[in-house]
Scaffold this motif. Structure first.
Motif, short mmCIF file in Angstrom:
data_model
loop_
_atom_site.label_atom_id
_atom_site.label_comp_id
_atom_site.label_asym_id
_atom_site.label_seq_id
_atom_site.Cartn_x
_atom_site.Cartn_y
_atom_site.Cartn_z
N GLN A 1 4.52 -7.96 -10.61
CA GLN A 1 4.93 -6.08 -10.66
C GLN A 1 6.29 -5.66 -10.58
N MET B 1 9.42 1.02 -6.29
CA MET B 1 7.76 -0.23 -7.10
C MET B 1 6.62 0.66 -6.17
N ASN B 2 6.39 2.11 -7.13
CA ASN B 2 5.08 2.76 -6.53
C ASN B 2 4.16 2.54 -6.86
N ASP B 3 3.74 0.99 -7.59
CA ASP B 3 2.68 0.52 -7.74
C ASP B 3 2.24 -0.65 -7.19
N VAL B 4 3.21 -1.14 -6.07
CA VAL B 4 3.48 -2.36 -4.97
C VAL B 4 3.32 -1.54 -3.47
N PRO B 5 2.26 -2.25 -3.22
CA PRO B 5 1.74 -1.36 -2.25
C PRO B 5 2.70 -1.46 -1.33
N ARG B 6 2.58 0.05 -0.40
CA ARG B 6 3.84 -0.07 0.72
C ARG B 6 4.76 -0.89 1.39
N ARG C 1 6.51 -3.50 0.38
CA ARG C 1 7.85 -2.62 -0.44
C ARG C 1 8.62 -2.51 1.28
N HIS D 1 -0.24 -10.38 0.71
CA HIS D 1 -0.13 -10.42 -0.60
C HIS D 1 -0.83 -11.11 -1.83
N TRP E 1 9.56 -4.57 -12.56
CA TRP E 1 9.96 -3.21 -12.33
C TRP E 1 11.73 -3.75 -11.91
N ARG F 1 1.69 -10.43 -7.52
CA ARG F 1 2.64 -9.29 -7.33
C ARG F 1 3.99 -8.84 -7.88
N ARG G 1 11.32 -2.08 -15.96
CA ARG G 1 11.54 -0.89 -15.34
C ARG G 1 13.47 0.27 -15.33
#
Length: 376
Positions: free
Chosen positions: A54, A70-75, A78, A47, A58, A51, A62
């Motif tokens: 980000q 952390m929904n804008d981080v790739p699953r 995560r 990645h 979060w 990231r 956030r």
């Protein structure tokens, strides 16, 4: 405060688990790693390094409770984070909220040890001050303090120190954040200076932390001359607060036993050096014990001791601790003490007491929790 739900009658509650398994094979606390180390870890797993920014957003702003938030981080990332790391280094074991807006947090470390921090708020201001700990227990032996009744058990890691800020930040409403840090909780701050500096560097980093100004951080110490000078040499802008508690060698030896090995003169000389090196005014903290160190002769001796120094005295009326033979001073004694010290040209304030109904003085909640098995 930003929300009315945090004020009102005293309420106590047990915090929800954050996935830390005491005694299990531990994942690594995310903020036990440096930002560079975390970036390298992310890149090694395919990645982009950005990231990490980000993830920081979060965690710090956030208020994510888990990597899954952390929904804008790739699953995929995560999932990998969740497999190897924990977002928090401690578990929120207990939270007490007082009607004056004070939050007392009891945090459980991975080894089952308990530490405390206190978030102090003001409804009329935007200031949110967090008092953090640096050790499990304390080895300085101040006779009136609950933190040191069992001695010092161990130093906290930099991740555990930083985690107190992260835990407190996560409890604040949107739009609010921790604005000031006072390192005045459990433990002797300068006895764990290296780990403390790592944690505070992250707090004050604009790129990889909370971006707090160093001038909004105060480090308290009972007075370790060599460590005071080491801190002064770090090229930081932290405030120094010396826990004085007595104006004479004899009385300080009685109240702060470590003074017998150090000496009041050596503490004051190191504090003077701190001011000369950093330009930061030194604060002298003075816990007032009714009938012990709150008499007129003590005030006059304190005024003479600090006269001519670029310093400030912060008087702290004692919060009684069950089992200890000390009491809170009378209001009239406090007022007279202030006047007497000020007569020597020394700046003085009286700390406003907050959180007495929830055992907000350091060490009290941990002691009650461990004695009874529950804070209730």
């Amino acid at each position: 405060m930003g929300t009315s739900s945090r004020r009102g009658p005293v309420r106590m509650q047990v915090g929800e688990s954050q996935g830390i398994e005491i005694g299990a094979v531990a994942k690594r606390p995310l903020f036990g790693a440096s930002a560079d180390e975390l970036r390298a870890w992310v890149v090694e797993r395919g990645h982009k390094a950005y990231r990490v920014k980000q993830i920081h957003q979060w965690a710090f702003h956030r208020r994510a409770k888990a990597f899954g938030d952390m929904n804008d981080v790739p699953r995929d990332l995560r999932d990998k984070l969740d497999a190897e790391w924990t977002l928090f280094a401690t578990e929120l074991a207990y939270r007490g909220v007082a009607d004056d807006g004070t939050d007392k947090l009891l945090l459980r470390c991975r080894d089952g040890k308990n530490i405390e921090c206190v978030l102090m708020s003001d409804a009329e201001e935007t200031r949110r001050s967090l008092c953090i700990s640096t050790q499990v227990g304390c080895g300085m032996g101040c006779v009136f303090c609950a933190s040191g009744l069992k001695g010092v058990e161990r130093n906290l890691t930099s991740a555990e120190i930083f985690d107190q800020v992260l835990q407190a930040q996560s409890l604040l409403p949107p739009g609010e954040s921790v604005t000031h840090i006072v390192v005045m909780g459990m433990g002797e701050s300068l006895a764990n200076l290296d780990a403390l500096l790592v944690a505070l560097d992250r707090v004050c980093s604009a790129e990889d932390g909370l971006g707090m100004s160093q001038r909004r951080v105060t480090i308290s110490t009972v007075g370790l001359p060599e460590k005071i000078r080491k801190l002064a040499a770090q090229d930081r802008q932290y405030h120094l607060a010396v826990s004085l508690h007595a104006p004479t060698e004899e009385l300080r030896d009685e109240l702060v036993p470590v003074n017998e090995k150090i000496g009041l003169a050596a503490v004051l000389e190191a504090a003077d050096d701190y001011f000369q090196i950093t330009g930061r005014q030194v604060t002298y903290e003075y816990v007032m014990l009714g009938g012990v160190n709150d008499r007129r002769e003590h005030a006059r001796a304190l005024g003479k001791l600090l006269k001519g120094r670029k310093s400030h005295v912060n008087l702290i009326p004692y919060n009684a601790v069950a089992g200890l033979p000390f009491r809170r001073p009378e209001p009239e004694d406090v007022r007279r003490f202030v006047s007497d010290v000020q007569s020597y040209g020394v700046s003085v304030t009286v700390r406003r007491t907050k959180g007495r109904s929830i055992d907000a003085a350091c060490g009290q909640l941990r002691r009650r929790f461990e004695a009874a098995g529950s804070p209730s």
